[in-house]
Design an enzyme around this catalytic site. Structure first.
Site, short mmCIF file in Angstrom:
data_model
loop_
_atom_site.label_atom_id
_atom_site.label_comp_id
_atom_site.label_asym_id
_atom_site.label_seq_id
_atom_site.Cartn_x
_atom_site.Cartn_y
_atom_site.Cartn_z
N HIS A 99 0.81 -1.23 0.00
CA HIS A 99 0.00 0.00 0.00
C HIS A 99 0.84 1.27 0.00
O HIS A 99 0.31 2.37 -0.14
CB HIS A 99 -0.91 -0.02 1.23
CG HIS A 99 -1.89 1.11 1.26
ND1 HIS A 99 -2.82 1.33 0.26
CD2 HIS A 99 -2.07 2.11 2.16
CE1 HIS A 99 -3.54 2.40 0.56
NE2 HIS A 99 -3.10 2.89 1.70
N TRP A 100 2.15 1.15 0.13
CA TRP A 100 3.01 2.31 0.35
C TRP A 100 4.02 2.44 -0.79
O TRP A 100 5.22 2.44 -0.57
CB TRP A 100 3.73 2.15 1.68
CG TRP A 100 3.65 3.33 2.58
CD1 TRP A 100 2.91 4.47 2.43
CD2 TRP A 100 4.36 3.50 3.82
NE1 TRP A 100 3.09 5.32 3.47
CE2 TRP A 100 3.97 4.75 4.34
CE3 TRP A 100 5.26 2.72 4.53
CZ2 TRP A 100 4.48 5.24 5.55
CZ3 TRP A 100 5.75 3.20 5.73
CH2 TRP A 100 5.37 4.44 6.24
#
Length: 288
Positions: free
Chosen positions: A267-268
């Site tokens: 997600h990053w």
């Protein structure tokens, strides 16, 4: 003269912003002095701040000649907390509008992750003339996934961490936050936990906001066609917080947009693939 890296302390400042008759003290980091400004908007995780989310991306942009603003949204970082019963994304957009107005900045590039991406879309829909380009990572619509049960496992762990802010729950959430967990050091866990526990009012603010309105992030899908700003969408193939088909919805809805997907990425993206991401963004911003 050689480039001097930015520091959190040297770039830290506060602005007073009116929100519905209440004055909020909002924290920003103001980096560089370029003619074009890139605003970075963080996600909604407990302990998130503008600086923590984008620490691997600030210097390349400043060194390339951009002014970079990092906003701590209300309820995160050093900014005041606020219980929100409406759209959190529209609240953040209003706060950002007040900030750039006070700073005398007419037009900005917006770069946002999860909640930050959703807030960037909200800002663009309200003030399209103030947006030059958009970069959206792992967020932007708030709609349902066609393939993944909602809420996702990541969002469930995030909400649990707000209610029980322990190191064990933090590690559970972070273990699926990124694809390769080898960079998740004890120092990183401790810093994030300290951020959370030092502002318990922020934890309470988020929980009470969800109780007041479970749909803090409305679905902007039907309005994506209104966006005319050049848009770069970035997603992790292994994102377990916001499914990849949300990125496809953005791609389908925003005319002329482009989607870059990182394999072996959670997600990053801006942190997990920082060097590649930074160059991708710089190339996108430099295009005529």
């Amino acid at each position: 003269m050689s480039y001097q890296p930015q520091t959190e302390a040297a770039t830290s400042r506060f602005l007073n912003v009116d929100e519905g008759g209440r004055t909020l003290r909002i924290h920003i980091n103001d980096c560089g002095d370029g003619k074009e400004t890139v605003v970075m908007l963080h996600g909604s995780g407990p302990g998130a701040t503008g600086w923590a989310n984008f620490s691997r991306n600030i210097d390349p942009l400043v060194e390339a000649g951009y002014r970079v603003l990092l906003l701590d949204c209300p309820g995160w970082g050093k900014s005041d907390a606020i219980v929100n019963s409406g759209s959190r994304s529209d609240l953040n957009a209003r706060i950002l509008k007040s900030v750039v107005d006070q700073l005398g900045i007419d037009k900005v590039h917006l770069l946002g992750n999860l909640m930050g991406g959703h807030s960037a879309v909200a800002f663009t829909l309200s003030w399209p003339e103030r947006v030059a380009k958009l970069v959206l990572m792992g967020g932007g619509t708030g709609g349902m996934s066609l393939f993944t049960p909602m809420p996702t496992e990541g969002i469930k762990l995030l909400n649990a961490l707000y209610r029980e802010p322990t190191i064990e729950n933090l590690k559970k959430m972070m273990s699926i936050f990124v694809f390769d967990t080898r960079d998740l050091t004890e120092a990183l866990f401790e810093a994030r936990l300290n951020n959370m526990l030092s502002r318990r009012d922020h934890l309470d603010n988020f929980v009470k906001s969800l109780e007041a309105n479970p749909k803090q992030f409305p679905d902007f899908g039907p309005r994506l066609g209104e966006i005319s700003a050049p848009t770069l969408i970035v997603w992790g193939r292994n994102d377990r917080f916001v499914p990849m088909d949300a990125g496809l919805r953005l791609l389908a809805g925003i005319a002329g947009s482009e989607l870059h997907i990182y394999r072996d990425c959670g997600h990053w993206a801006q942190w997990e693939h920082a060097d590649s991401f930074n160059q991708l963004v710089l190339n996108f911003l430099a295009r005529a």
